[in-house]
Design an enzyme around this catalytic site. Structure first.
Site, PDB file in Angstrom:
ATOM      1  N   ILE A 165      32.467  17.443  96.927  1.00 21.06           N
ATOM      2  CA  ILE A 165      33.252  18.442  96.193  1.00 21.06           C
ATOM      3  C   ILE A 165      33.734  19.556  97.117  1.00 21.06           C
ATOM      4  O   ILE A 165      34.830  20.105  96.928  1.00 21.06           O
ATOM      5  CB  ILE A 165      32.475  18.996  94.974  1.00 21.06           C
ATOM      6  CG1 ILE A 165      33.446  19.638  93.990  1.00 21.06           C
ATOM      7  CG2 ILE A 165      31.379  19.970  95.370  1.00 21.06           C
ATOM      8  CD1 ILE A 165      34.464  18.702  93.412  1.00 21.06           C
ATOM      9  N   SER A 205      25.630  23.163 106.512  1.00 17.83           N
ATOM     10  CA  SER A 205      25.233  21.861 105.978  1.00 17.83           C
ATOM     11  C   SER A 205      24.316  21.193 106.982  1.00 17.83           C
ATOM     12  O   SER A 205      24.605  21.228 108.181  1.00 17.83           O
ATOM     13  CB  SER A 205      26.488  20.994 105.734  1.00 17.83           C
ATOM     14  OG  SER A 205      26.336  20.181 104.609  1.00 17.83           O
ATOM     15  N   LYS A 224      28.776  23.756  89.466  1.00 15.41           N
ATOM     16  CA  LYS A 224      28.060  23.358  88.254  1.00 15.41           C
ATOM     17  C   LYS A 224      27.085  22.227  88.593  1.00 15.41           C
ATOM     18  O   LYS A 224      27.375  21.462  89.513  1.00 15.41           O
ATOM     19  CB  LYS A 224      29.008  22.935  87.132  1.00 15.41           C
ATOM     20  CG  LYS A 224      30.093  21.945  87.514  1.00 15.41           C
ATOM     21  CD  LYS A 224      29.824  20.533  87.845  1.00 15.41           C
ATOM     22  CE  LYS A 224      28.924  19.692  87.029  1.00 15.41           C
ATOM     23  NZ  LYS A 224      29.008  18.257  87.432  1.00 15.41           N
ATOM     24  N   ASP A 242      25.321  14.779  84.685  1.00  5.92           N
ATOM     25  CA  ASP A 242      26.091  15.474  85.738  1.00  5.92           C
ATOM     26  C   ASP A 242      27.575  15.487  85.362  1.00  5.92           C
ATOM     27  O   ASP A 242      28.183  16.563  85.331  1.00  5.92           O
ATOM     28  CB  ASP A 242      25.859  14.849  87.120  1.00  5.92           C
ATOM     29  CG  ASP A 242      26.749  15.490  88.171  1.00  5.92           C
ATOM     30  OD1 ASP A 242      26.403  16.578  88.661  1.00  5.92           O
ATOM     31  OD2 ASP A 242      27.831  14.927  88.462  1.00  5.92           O
TER      32      ASP A 242
HETATM   33  P1  NAP Z   1      27.305  15.504  97.766  1.00  7.45           P
HETATM   34  O1  NAP Z   1      28.535  14.755  98.173  1.00  7.45           O
HETATM   35  O2  NAP Z   1      25.999  14.806  97.801  1.00  7.45           O
HETATM   36  O3  NAP Z   1      27.259  16.825  98.662  1.00  7.45           O
HETATM   37  C1  NAP Z   1      26.219  17.741  98.626  1.00  7.45           C
HETATM   38  C2  NAP Z   1      25.959  18.229 100.039  1.00  7.45           C
HETATM   39  O4  NAP Z   1      24.989  19.256 100.008  1.00  7.45           O
HETATM   40  C3  NAP Z   1      25.382  17.155 100.947  1.00  7.45           C
HETATM   41  O5  NAP Z   1      26.422  16.536 101.666  1.00  7.45           O
HETATM   42  C4  NAP Z   1      24.390  17.902 101.849  1.00  7.45           C
HETATM   43  O6  NAP Z   1      24.917  18.047 103.145  1.00  7.45           O
HETATM   44  C5  NAP Z   1      24.390  19.312 101.284  1.00  7.45           C
HETATM   45  N1  NAP Z   1      23.048  19.882 101.200  1.00  7.45           N
HETATM   46  C6  NAP Z   1      21.936  19.363 100.655  1.00  7.45           C
HETATM   47  N2  NAP Z   1      20.910  20.223 100.764  1.00  7.45           N
HETATM   48  C7  NAP Z   1      21.401  21.336 101.401  1.00  7.45           C
HETATM   49  C8  NAP Z   1      20.838  22.572 101.800  1.00  7.45           C
HETATM   50  N3  NAP Z   1      19.561  22.880 101.563  1.00  7.45           N
HETATM   51  N4  NAP Z   1      21.640  23.471 102.432  1.00  7.45           N
HETATM   52  C9  NAP Z   1      22.925  23.193 102.667  1.00  7.45           C
HETATM   53  N5  NAP Z   1      23.511  22.022 102.304  1.00  7.45           N
HETATM   54  C10 NAP Z   1      22.751  21.112 101.672  1.00  7.45           C
HETATM   55  O7  NAP Z   1      27.467  16.068  96.292  1.00  7.45           O
HETATM   56  P2  NAP Z   1      28.808  16.569  95.571  1.00  7.45           P
HETATM   57  O8  NAP Z   1      29.395  15.444  94.797  1.00  7.45           O
HETATM   58  O9  NAP Z   1      29.662  17.300  96.486  1.00  7.45           O
HETATM   59  O10 NAP Z   1      28.148  17.521  94.472  1.00  7.45           O
HETATM   60  C11 NAP Z   1      27.603  18.789  94.808  1.00  7.45           C
HETATM   61  C12 NAP Z   1      27.596  19.651  93.566  1.00  7.45           C
HETATM   62  O11 NAP Z   1      28.944  19.786  93.097  1.00  7.45           O
HETATM   63  C13 NAP Z   1      26.801  19.032  92.395  1.00  7.45           C
HETATM   64  O12 NAP Z   1      26.137  20.031  91.678  1.00  7.45           O
HETATM   65  C14 NAP Z   1      27.885  18.384  91.529  1.00  7.45           C
HETATM   66  O13 NAP Z   1      27.514  18.334  90.154  1.00  7.45           O
HETATM   67  C15 NAP Z   1      29.041  19.351  91.759  1.00  7.45           C
HETATM   68  N6  NAP Z   1      30.357  18.720  91.529  1.00  7.45           N
HETATM   69  C16 NAP Z   1      30.673  17.506  92.068  1.00  7.45           C
HETATM   70  C17 NAP Z   1      31.908  16.913  91.774  1.00  7.45           C
HETATM   71  C18 NAP Z   1      32.331  15.580  92.351  1.00  7.45           C
HETATM   72  O14 NAP Z   1      33.369  15.050  91.929  1.00  7.45           O
HETATM   73  N7  NAP Z   1      31.636  15.008  93.308  1.00  7.45           N
HETATM   74  C19 NAP Z   1      32.801  17.566  90.934  1.00  7.45           C
HETATM   75  C20 NAP Z   1      32.486  18.835  90.467  1.00  7.45           C
HETATM   76  C21 NAP Z   1      31.264  19.386  90.758  1.00  7.45           C
HETATM   77  P3  NAP Z   1      24.606  17.105 104.428  1.00  7.45           P
HETATM   78  O15 NAP Z   1      25.474  15.913 104.236  1.00  7.45           O
HETATM   79  O16 NAP Z   1      25.020  17.972 105.565  1.00  7.45           O
HETATM   80  O17 NAP Z   1      23.152  16.774 104.374  1.00  7.45           O
END
Ligand code: NAP
Length: 310
Positions: A16, A38, A93, A171
């Site tokens: 995101i 990150s 969120k 989610d």
């Molecule tokens: P994601 O692709 O798994 O990305 C999350 C990132 O957070 C990981 O790449 C990780 O980075 C990083 N992370 C984990 N622990 C951390 C820490 N302690 N400090 C700093 N960075 C850390 O997940 P995402 O889909 O982007 O979703 C993240 C959030 O956005 C969720 O709450 C989700 O509900 C929300 N969201 C997602 C979407 C969507 O379409 N994907 C849409 C709207 C909202 P590293 O790779 O560097 O380990």
């Protein structure tokens, strides 16, 4: 005189952050990207990058705000640490893994004077505000939410989403609840829930829910992550003046007199809102969508279903 842009750091460079936050910040003159944080992402040329928030705060890179785009399970500590030093916080969120940690953050924001913004991106989909306005004058008879998508397409490799606090199918489902809590005129609450959880996972892959509002109107919700083929992100509201339908996650609104399309401005809308809150030194934390999800976990029946492997 216009204020200097807020220097913002993105924390959690995942899907995101890359798809939405970076472009929205680049397009908004009220913000300038000061850093990324990150643990495993390499960062981007010309923007300072840190593996931890501690490392950023210990550096000489100045930030006024952070956008926390990590999984929800690790967000509280990052937010509390930021608020404690007066740094404004934009929460992706859901705003936290528990309601009590979000309540603690609200108190910490008040004490520090920094802004806390619990964002709900789906509320900024093009059809949502006109739907809310149209429904305000109608007698509502019932509402139905159908949110069915293929988890393998939308959440590949996201181990956190299947763990406790990751919410599983809620989610995406919480996005529907963020819309419905915005467009329906009266409070509503959970009556029944069945959560279907794969035997090898901690979070549900599907759920059937029933809600009722304070006037007795029923709202059903059908969530399923096992949908292949056409995907559904639909909300239908039956009223005395006909049917309102929101499709494509709130982007397309159909009223009895025709369909309305508009440009979706979800993340630009969120950053415009955050800029206003920072300027006005206010917070905006609406926990109702998370409350409804928590109630489903609190009151729902559990059924174990077939194991899920990617
Ligand atoms: P994601 O692709 O798994 O990305 C999350 C990132 O957070 C990981 O790449 C990780 O980075 C990083 N992370 C984990 N622990 C951390 C820490 N302690 N400090 C700093 N960075 C850390 O997940 P995402 O889909 O982007 O979703 C993240 C959030 O956005 C969720 O709450 C989700 O509900 C929300 N969201 C997602 C979407 C969507 O379409 N994907 C849409 C709207 C909202 P590293 O790779 O560097 O380990």
């Amino acid at each position: 005189m216009t204020a200097a842009p807020s220097r913002i750091a993105i924390v959690g460079v995942g899907k995101i952050a890359v798809d939405q936050h970076l472009p929205a910040i680049a397009a908004n003159p009220d913000f300038t990207l000061a850093a990324t944080v990150s643990p495993n992402h390499p960062g981007f040329a010309e923007t300072p990058h840190f593996k931890t928030l501690d490392a950023l705060f210990a550096s000489d890179v100045a930030v006024d705000a952070v956008a926390l785009c990590t999984p929800p399970q690790v967000r509280y500590d990052l937010a509390a640490q930021s608020l404690a030093r007066g740094t404004h916080v934009f929460l992706e969120k859901p705003p936290g893994a528990t309601l009590s940690e979000v309540a603690a953050l609200v108190a910490e924001a008040e004490a520090s004077g920094a802004t806390l913004f619990a964002s709900w991106h789906s509320r900024y989909a093009a059809g949502v505000e006109p739907a809310r306005v149209w429904l305000a004058d109608r007698k509502i008879r019932s509402a139905a939410i159908v949110w069915r998508e293929d988890v393998r397409v939308w959440h590949p490799g996201q181990a956190w989403i299947w763990e406790a606090g990751g919410l599983g199918v809620f989610d995406p489902g919480i996005n529907a609840l963020s819309i419905v809590t915005r467009i329906l005129p009266r409070p509503f609450f959970l009556q029944t829930a069945t959560l279907f959880t794969p035997a090898n996972r901690a979070a549900p892959i599907a759920a059937d829910l029933g809600f009722r509002d304070t006037d007795g109107v029923t709202i059903t919700m059908d969530l399923d992550w096992r949908q292949t083929g056409p995907q559904s992100w639909d909300i239908t509201v039956e009223t005395d003046a006909g049917t309102l339908a929101l499709a494509k996650g709130g982007a397309v609104l159909t009223l009895p007199d025709g369909e309305q399309h508009a440009q979706d401005e979800e993340y630009p809308g969120l950053y415009a809102r955050f800029a206003t809150l920072v300027r006005e030194r206010r917070s905006d934390v609406d926990v109702r969508p998370l409350q409804l999800v928590a109630d489903a976990f609190l009151r729902g029946h559990r059924q174990s279903v077939e194991t899920f492997d990617e």
